[in-house]
Enzyme design. Sequence first.
Site, PDB file in Angstrom:
ATOM      1  N   THR A  41     -38.260 -27.525  21.432  1.00  0.00           N
ATOM      2  CA  THR A  41     -38.847 -28.581  20.612  1.00  0.00           C
ATOM      3  C   THR A  41     -38.036 -28.781  19.340  1.00  0.00           C
ATOM      4  O   THR A  41     -37.740 -29.909  18.930  1.00  0.00           O
ATOM      5  CB  THR A  41     -40.309 -28.206  20.258  1.00  0.00           C
ATOM      6  OG1 THR A  41     -41.040 -28.099  21.476  1.00  0.00           O
ATOM      7  CG2 THR A  41     -40.952 -29.239  19.360  1.00  0.00           C
ATOM      8  N   CYS A  42     -37.669 -27.693  18.704  1.00  0.00           N
ATOM      9  CA  CYS A  42     -36.964 -27.756  17.412  1.00  0.00           C
ATOM     10  C   CYS A  42     -35.728 -28.660  17.475  1.00  0.00           C
ATOM     11  O   CYS A  42     -35.595 -29.593  16.685  1.00  0.00           O
ATOM     12  CB  CYS A  42     -36.573 -26.352  16.990  1.00  0.00           C
ATOM     13  SG  CYS A  42     -35.433 -26.310  15.620  1.00  0.00           S
ATOM     14  N   ILE A 189     -45.883 -32.181   9.952  1.00  0.00           N
ATOM     15  CA  ILE A 189     -45.424 -33.333  10.750  1.00  0.00           C
ATOM     16  C   ILE A 189     -45.927 -34.637  10.137  1.00  0.00           C
ATOM     17  O   ILE A 189     -45.174 -35.601   9.988  1.00  0.00           O
ATOM     18  CB  ILE A 189     -45.899 -33.216  12.218  1.00  0.00           C
ATOM     19  CG1 ILE A 189     -45.205 -32.028  12.887  1.00  0.00           C
ATOM     20  CG2 ILE A 189     -45.651 -34.509  12.991  1.00  0.00           C
ATOM     21  CD1 ILE A 189     -45.583 -31.810  14.336  1.00  0.00           C
ATOM     22  N   LEU A 191     -46.748 -35.432   7.083  1.00  0.00           N
ATOM     23  CA  LEU A 191     -46.092 -35.847   5.831  1.00  0.00           C
ATOM     24  C   LEU A 191     -44.622 -36.189   6.046  1.00  0.00           C
ATOM     25  O   LEU A 191     -44.096 -37.110   5.414  1.00  0.00           O
ATOM     26  CB  LEU A 191     -46.227 -34.752   4.770  1.00  0.00           C
ATOM     27  CG  LEU A 191     -47.658 -34.405   4.348  1.00  0.00           C
ATOM     28  CD1 LEU A 191     -47.638 -33.550   3.095  1.00  0.00           C
ATOM     29  CD2 LEU A 191     -48.511 -35.644   4.113  1.00  0.00           C
ATOM     30  N   GLU A 192     -43.964 -35.453   6.938  1.00  0.00           N
ATOM     31  CA  GLU A 192     -42.538 -35.754   7.167  1.00  0.00           C
ATOM     32  C   GLU A 192     -42.375 -37.100   7.890  1.00  0.00           C
ATOM     33  O   GLU A 192     -41.637 -37.969   7.429  1.00  0.00           O
ATOM     34  CB  GLU A 192     -41.874 -34.624   7.960  1.00  0.00           C
ATOM     35  CG  GLU A 192     -41.756 -33.341   7.125  1.00  0.00           C
ATOM     36  CD  GLU A 192     -41.092 -32.186   7.844  1.00  0.00           C
ATOM     37  OE1 GLU A 192     -40.573 -32.380   8.966  1.00  0.00           O
ATOM     38  OE2 GLU A 192     -41.073 -31.077   7.275  1.00  0.00           O
ATOM     39  N   HIS A 453     -24.970 -22.296 -14.419  1.00  0.00           N
ATOM     40  CA  HIS A 453     -25.447 -23.467 -15.148  1.00  0.00           C
ATOM     41  C   HIS A 453     -24.442 -24.595 -15.005  1.00  0.00           C
ATOM     42  O   HIS A 453     -23.244 -24.347 -15.108  1.00  0.00           O
ATOM     43  CB  HIS A 453     -25.599 -23.126 -16.637  1.00  0.00           C
ATOM     44  CG  HIS A 453     -26.008 -24.323 -17.458  1.00  0.00           C
ATOM     45  ND1 HIS A 453     -27.289 -24.816 -17.435  1.00  0.00           N
ATOM     46  CD2 HIS A 453     -25.283 -25.118 -18.278  1.00  0.00           C
ATOM     47  CE1 HIS A 453     -27.346 -25.867 -18.234  1.00  0.00           C
ATOM     48  NE2 HIS A 453     -26.145 -26.083 -18.754  1.00  0.00           N
TER      49      HIS A 453
END
Length: 474
Positions: A41-42, A189, A191-192, A453
């Site tokens: 699936t990934c 899922i 929200l993405e 920095h």
Amino acid sequence: MDPLDLLVIGAGPGGYVAAIRAAQLGLKVAVVEKEAALGGTCLRVGCIPSKALLESSEKFAEAKHALAAHGVKVAGVELDLAAMLARKDSVVKGLTSGIDALLKKGKIARHHGTGRFVAAGQEGVRVAVTDAAGATTERLAKRVLIATGSKVAKIPGLEVDGERVVTSTEALSFSSVPKRLIVIGAGAIGLEMGSVWARLGSQVTVLELMERILPGMDGEIAADAKKILERQGLAFRLGVKVKRAARDPQNGAEAIVELAGTDGAAGEVLRAERVLVAIGRAPCTDGLGLEGVGVKLDPRGRVLIDDRFATNVAGIFAIGDVVRGPMLAHKAEEEGVACAEFLAGGHGHVDYDTIPAVVYTNPEVAGVGKTEEELTAAKVPFKKGVFQFRGNGRARAANTIEGRVKVLAHAESDRLLGVHIFGPHASELIAEAAVAINFHASAEDLARCCHAHPTLSEAIKEAAMAVDRRAIHA
Ligand code: NAI
């Protein structure tokens, strides 16, 4: 034929990683995978294609709305959705064929078909592999690893037809931008994919059962994310129960979503061109023949395992989404490595307390360790340090000042207990926190590490300093 040392069923991030690690350790390994493309699936329909679309849609949104602030004028920005989808497909193709190459390199045999347990006994475990044409061959292995992953959870009333009411798989390939998209579930899922289509022009409404979004993540961080996502155009309806979602029988171009009313009253009816069901996933155990060989499941239908990934049947092991724990590719990979190491006679290890979780919205949400809610519930005394990205020079230079880093440390020992980030590149920044927690660092340890920095990572150092109220730029 000599039995295999290890036969892996399922070539997702759990299975293919376990196979490669076992081969590295000298075992004779084969994998069985029903799909033509490896990676599970990934790689095929999850993490990778969604990230490809998140990147592309973000570039579109940036060109439209964000570049002007940098003094870059872009006129006539247009969406070429077909090209965007084709790029996503080629990213997937490149990576899935890369797994083929890795298996070849490890001399791991690959069987294209569906695996089913036939018998488990003294001589080993027998698995029947049936290919697409229906031909069956049998393989004997000393050990078999179940790494079959998960599938979209189904609940009564949500009538997924793959066109109007869809899962994340179809939502990766809409051929046009839906005018209105309703997302059921404000998890990763929801929200993405909601973000992708909202950026491309959809009016997106997210319906969520709970009174908050991202239930597993830190509450304060999730509330931050909600505010910004709303500003980006996503509408949220929380504490909403969906009674039914289905294609509209009167108008096939739309779906209807019926909300449950209170006190027996009829609920509201919403309409959209597409409805995405993203309410979680369920383990994939169908058709494996587990009952036949006596492999036990837990009450949630997951394969029951011990600390060494062994099921109750000698010679059969399981990892990844099909067993307990978070359904995450990186968790499955860790388990794949650990399991292979156990099987080769070594010692494997997964620290379940330090598995990072990431949601790839913009900005991203990431967390590792305990949330503030978990610590409060467990009555663990803690100190909290927060640093806002608006105080970070690099974030200002990049014009990505939304969000914060939150560090949670034990009130007495100062040991790091959790780090939660909503902000630019949170998915990358969280790795430092995961390493620190793994090494049992204190907030002071983190605060005393020199960070380059100007970098976003200074926000983590400052949040660690803020635990003792000594952040410099706050
Ligand atoms: P999820 O478990 O992350 O979220 C499901 C959401 O749906 C929850 O907020 C839940 O409260 C809500 N819900 C459940 N039933 C509902 C209902 N009837 N009506 C309205 N809301 C309801 O599941 P999701 O997003 O489907 O993802 C599936 C799995 O895949 C998860 O384990 C997730 O962690 C994983 N995943 C991880 C990603 C990442 O790491 N970035 C990306 C995508 C998926």
